[in-house]
Write a protein that holds these residues in place. Structure first.
Motif, PDB file in Angstrom:
ATOM      1  N   VAL A  59       0.847  -1.192   0.000  1.00  0.00           N
ATOM      2  CA  VAL A  59       0.000   0.000   0.000  1.00  0.00           C
ATOM      3  C   VAL A  59       0.880   1.239   0.000  1.00  0.00           C
ATOM      4  N   TYR A  60       0.237   2.368  -0.350  1.00  0.00           N
ATOM      5  CA  TYR A  60       0.907   3.662  -0.324  1.00  0.00           C
ATOM      6  C   TYR A  60       0.190   4.567   0.685  1.00  0.00           C
ATOM      7  N   PRO A  61       0.783   4.831   1.847  1.00  0.00           N
ATOM      8  CA  PRO A  61       0.174   5.818   2.745  1.00  0.00           C
ATOM      9  C   PRO A  61       0.096   7.181   2.057  1.00  0.00           C
ATOM     10  N   PHE A  62      -0.945   7.950   2.393  1.00  0.00           N
ATOM     11  CA  PHE A  62      -1.112   9.260   1.782  1.00  0.00           C
ATOM     12  C   PHE A  62       0.144  10.093   2.030  1.00  0.00           C
ATOM     13  N   PRO A  63       0.693  10.750   1.001  1.00  0.00           N
ATOM     14  CA  PRO A  63       1.953  11.492   1.149  1.00  0.00           C
ATOM     15  C   PRO A  63       1.895  12.530   2.267  1.00  0.00           C
ATOM     16  N   ALA A  64       3.039  12.732   2.914  1.00  0.00           N
ATOM     17  CA  ALA A  64       3.142  13.678   4.025  1.00  0.00           C
ATOM     18  C   ALA A  64       3.991  14.867   3.604  1.00  0.00           C
ATOM     19  N   GLY A  65       3.415  16.055   3.702  1.00  0.00           N
ATOM     20  CA  GLY A  65       4.169  17.249   3.347  1.00  0.00           C
ATOM     21  C   GLY A  65       3.261  18.456   3.223  1.00  0.00           C
ATOM     22  N   GLN A  66       3.775  19.490   2.574  1.00  0.00           N
ATOM     23  CA  GLN A  66       3.040  20.732   2.401  1.00  0.00           C
ATOM     24  C   GLN A  66       3.059  21.128   0.929  1.00  0.00           C
ATOM     25  N   VAL A  69       0.020  18.467  -3.662  1.00  0.00           N
ATOM     26  CA  VAL A  69       0.283  17.041  -3.515  1.00  0.00           C
ATOM     27  C   VAL A  69       0.101  16.278  -4.820  1.00  0.00           C
ATOM     28  N   ARG A  70      -0.423  16.925  -5.848  1.00  0.00           N
ATOM     29  CA  ARG A  70      -0.733  16.226  -7.112  1.00  0.00           C
ATOM     30  C   ARG A  70       0.487  15.517  -7.714  1.00  0.00           C
ATOM     31  N   PRO A  71       1.676  16.143  -7.796  1.00  0.00           N
ATOM     32  CA  PRO A  71       2.814  15.409  -8.367  1.00  0.00           C
ATOM     33  C   PRO A  71       3.144  14.125  -7.607  1.00  0.00           C
ATOM     34  N   ALA A  72       3.040  14.156  -6.272  1.00  0.00           N
ATOM     35  CA  ALA A  72       3.332  12.960  -5.488  1.00  0.00           C
ATOM     36  C   ALA A  72       2.296  11.877  -5.745  1.00  0.00           C
ATOM     37  N   LEU A  73       1.028  12.256  -5.827  1.00  0.00           N
ATOM     38  CA  LEU A  73      -0.029  11.278  -6.089  1.00  0.00           C
ATOM     39  C   LEU A  73       0.082  10.705  -7.496  1.00  0.00           C
ATOM     40  N   ASP A  74       0.397  11.551  -8.462  1.00  0.00           N
ATOM     41  CA  ASP A  74       0.596  11.060  -9.828  1.00  0.00           C
ATOM     42  C   ASP A  74       1.727  10.037  -9.870  1.00  0.00           C
ATOM     43  N   ALA A  75       2.787  10.311  -9.125  1.00  0.00           N
ATOM     44  CA  ALA A  75       3.934   9.396  -9.104  1.00  0.00           C
ATOM     45  C   ALA A  75       3.553   8.064  -8.465  1.00  0.00           C
ATOM     46  N   ILE A  76       2.737   8.108  -7.432  1.00  0.00           N
ATOM     47  CA  ILE A  76       2.273   6.880  -6.777  1.00  0.00           C
ATOM     48  C   ILE A  76       1.440   6.045  -7.746  1.00  0.00           C
ATOM     49  N   ILE A  77       0.516   6.696  -8.438  1.00  0.00           N
ATOM     50  CA  ILE A  77      -0.345   5.978  -9.387  1.00  0.00           C
ATOM     51  C   ILE A  77       0.484   5.324 -10.478  1.00  0.00           C
ATOM     52  N   THR A  90      -3.584   4.539   1.734  1.00  0.00           N
ATOM     53  CA  THR A  90      -4.096   4.356   3.092  1.00  0.00           C
ATOM     54  C   THR A  90      -3.845   5.601   3.946  1.00  0.00           C
ATOM     55  N   GLY A  91      -4.335   5.540   5.189  1.00  0.00           N
ATOM     56  CA  GLY A  91      -4.119   6.632   6.132  1.00  0.00           C
ATOM     57  C   GLY A  91      -4.874   7.891   5.789  1.00  0.00           C
ATOM     58  N   LEU A  92      -6.051   7.736   5.196  1.00  0.00           N
ATOM     59  CA  LEU A  92      -6.797   8.894   4.698  1.00  0.00           C
ATOM     60  C   LEU A  92      -7.738   9.467   5.750  1.00  0.00           C
ATOM     61  N   SER A  93      -7.703  10.778   5.873  1.00  0.00           N
ATOM     62  CA  SER A  93      -8.713  11.500   6.644  1.00  0.00           C
ATOM     63  C   SER A  93      -9.854  11.870   5.699  1.00  0.00           C
ATOM     64  N   GLN A  94     -10.916  12.420   6.268  1.00  0.00           N
ATOM     65  CA  GLN A  94     -12.010  12.890   5.422  1.00  0.00           C
ATOM     66  C   GLN A  94     -11.510  13.957   4.452  1.00  0.00           C
ATOM     67  N   GLY A  98     -11.627  13.833   0.324  1.00  0.00           N
ATOM     68  CA  GLY A  98     -12.215  14.894  -0.485  1.00  0.00           C
ATOM     69  C   GLY A  98     -11.243  15.421  -1.520  1.00  0.00           C
ATOM     70  N   LEU A  99      -9.973  15.526  -1.137  1.00  0.00           N
ATOM     71  CA  LEU A  99      -8.970  16.009  -2.079  1.00  0.00           C
ATOM     72  C   LEU A  99      -8.735  15.019  -3.207  1.00  0.00           C
ATOM     73  N   LEU A 100      -8.677  13.726  -2.885  1.00  0.00           N
ATOM     74  CA  LEU A 100      -8.519  12.713  -3.931  1.00  0.00           C
ATOM     75  C   LEU A 100      -9.677  12.762  -4.923  1.00  0.00           C
ATOM     76  N   GLU A 101     -10.887  12.884  -4.416  1.00  0.00           N
ATOM     77  CA  GLU A 101     -12.054  12.955  -5.302  1.00  0.00           C
ATOM     78  C   GLU A 101     -12.013  14.216  -6.157  1.00  0.00           C
ATOM     79  N   GLN A 102     -11.536  15.298  -5.589  1.00  0.00           N
ATOM     80  CA  GLN A 102     -11.431  16.549  -6.346  1.00  0.00           C
ATOM     81  C   GLN A 102     -10.388  16.439  -7.460  1.00  0.00           C
ATOM     82  N   LEU A 103      -9.243  15.827  -7.152  1.00  0.00           N
ATOM     83  CA  LEU A 103      -8.151  15.734  -8.126  1.00  0.00           C
ATOM     84  C   LEU A 103      -8.395  14.634  -9.163  1.00  0.00           C
TER      85      LEU A 103
END
Length: 302
Positions: A59-66, A69-77, A90-94, A98-103
Motif C-alpha cells: 500500500v501507499y500511505p497518503f503522502p506527508a508534506g506541504q 500534492v498532485r505530483p506525489a499522487l501522480d507518481a504513486i499511481i 491508506t491513512g486517509l482523513s475525510q 475529499g482532495l482525492l475525489e477533487q483531483l
C-alpha cells in the motif's frame, strides 16, 4: 518505478521535519514506520512518499508534506501501474478523501475501517483521572499501591532494557499459553527493533517496579507537535492494577517533561472486543478516523 529506500533510524530528523507539523494517525510516527512491516520511502516535490508492505499487502500511505500534492499522487499511481499492483492509498482523513475525489473525480473508491481508528486522549484526563467516570480507574491505581507498597516508577534507560526484555519474553509466553492461536510474531519483532534502537528512535519510556522487579513498562514517541504516540504498554497479568498505575504515571511524566503535549494517541484496537472495551473505558477525547482508497482502472473491467 520510484526509487524507494529502506528506512533506517538515522533518517528520523529528516522524516520528522515532514511528519511532526501534521496531525496524522499513528502510522505516521517515525518509530512505527521503522518498527512495523517493510517500509520504504522517497521524496517528491516537498512530500514524503511511502511504500509499505504489511501483512502481505502493498500500500501507499497518503503522502506527508506541504503544498501541491498532485505530483506525489501522480507518481504513486504511475509506480503502482509499473509494478503491476493495485494502487491502494491508506491513512486517509475525510479531508484527504475529499482532495482525492477533487483531483481524480470518480477514479477512487473509498472505505473506512473502524477497527483501525486511533484512540486519542487528553493528557490531563489520563494524568489526573478526575471525576466520577474515572472512579474505577482510581480504584485500580489505589489497589496496586496498597498491595505493592514498595512500588516506584523510573524513566526507562538502556540500563533497564535487559530486564525489560526478560519481562517481555515472559509476557509473550504467558499470552501465548492463554491464546494458543494468537500470532504475536509481528509485535515481538517490532518490540525488538524498539529495544535495539531505543535512543536512536527518540523513545521515551517508563518502568513500574515492585522493589527491584519490573512489573510493567511503556514506550512512546512524538507523533506531532502536540501529540505523543504510545507504542507499547505491557504489565504482568498477575499484578493487580499495574496497567492502570503505569498508564497514569506515564501520562503524568510526559505532561511534566513536554508541556506542549496535549494529547496521547494510544493507537487502535485491532477490532478486538476486549481491547476496544479497555480503550473506551478511558474516555477518549476523539477517535482519529482512518480510511483507504482504491484506484479504479479500465483494466478492472477485464
Amino acid at each position: 518505478m520510484l526509487d524507494f529506500q529502506k528506512i533506517t533510524p538515522s533518517m528520523r530528523a529528516e522524516f520528522e521535519a515532514y511528519l511532526l507539523p501534521l496531525k496524522k494517525s499513528c502510522e505516521y510516527a517515525f518509530t512505527n514506520l521503522f518498527m512495523w512491516g517493510r517500509q520504504r520511502a522517497t521524496f517528491i516535490d516537498g512530500y514524503l512518499v511511502l511504500f509499505s508492505h504489511f501483512d502481505r499487502r502493498a500500500v501507499y500511505p497518503f503522502p506527508a508534506g506541504q503544498g501541491d500534492v498532485r505530483p506525489a499522487l501522480d507518481a504513486i499511481i504511475q509506480d503502482a501501474r509499473e509494478r503491476g499492483i493495485l494502487c491502494c492509498i491508506t491513512g486517509l482523513s475525510q479531508e484527504n478523501m475529499g482532495l482525492l475525489e477533487q483531483l481524480y473525480p470518480g477514479k477512487f473508491t473509498f472505505q473506512c475501517d473502524r477497527d483501525s481508528f486511533d484512540y486519542v486522549y487528553n493528557i490531563d484526563d489520563l494524568a489526573d483521572l478526575k471525576g466520577r467516570k474515572y472512579q474505577k480507574k482510581r480504584n485500580h491505581v489505589n489497589k496496586f499501591r496498597s498491595l505493592y507498597p514498595n512500588w516506584c516508577t523510573e524513566e526507562m534507560t538502556e540500563a533497564h532494557l535487559p530486564r525489560v526484555r526478560e519481562m517481555t519474553a515472559q509476557w509473550f509466553d504467558a499470552r501465548q499459553k492463554m491464546d494458543p492461536t494468537g500470532n504475536y510474531l509481528l509485535e515481538q519483532r517490532a518490540l525488538e527493533r524498539a529495544f535495539d534502537h531505543f535512543e536512536a528512535l527518540g523513545l521515551d519510556g517508563m518502568v513500574l517496579l515492585d522493589g527491584e522487579r519490573i512489573v510493567a513498562f511503556t514506550m512512546a514517541s512524538r507523533l506531532s507537535n502536540d501529540t505523543m504516540d504510545v507504542h507499547f504498554e505491557k504489565a504482568r497479568e498477575d499484578v493487580d492494577g499495574a496497567y492502570a498505575a503505569i498508564n497514569q504515571a506515564f501520562a503524568q511524566y510526559l505532561r511534566s517533561k513536554y508541556p506542549d503535549i496535549r494529547y496521547l494517541d494510544r493507537e487502535d484496537d485491532l477490532g478486538l472486543e476486549g481491547l476496544r472495551k479497555a480503550k473506551l473505558s478511558y474516555y477518549p477525547d476523539h477517535l482519529k478516523e482512518k480510511c483507504w482508497a482504491r484506484l479504479w482502472e479500465e483494466s478492472d473491467e477485464d
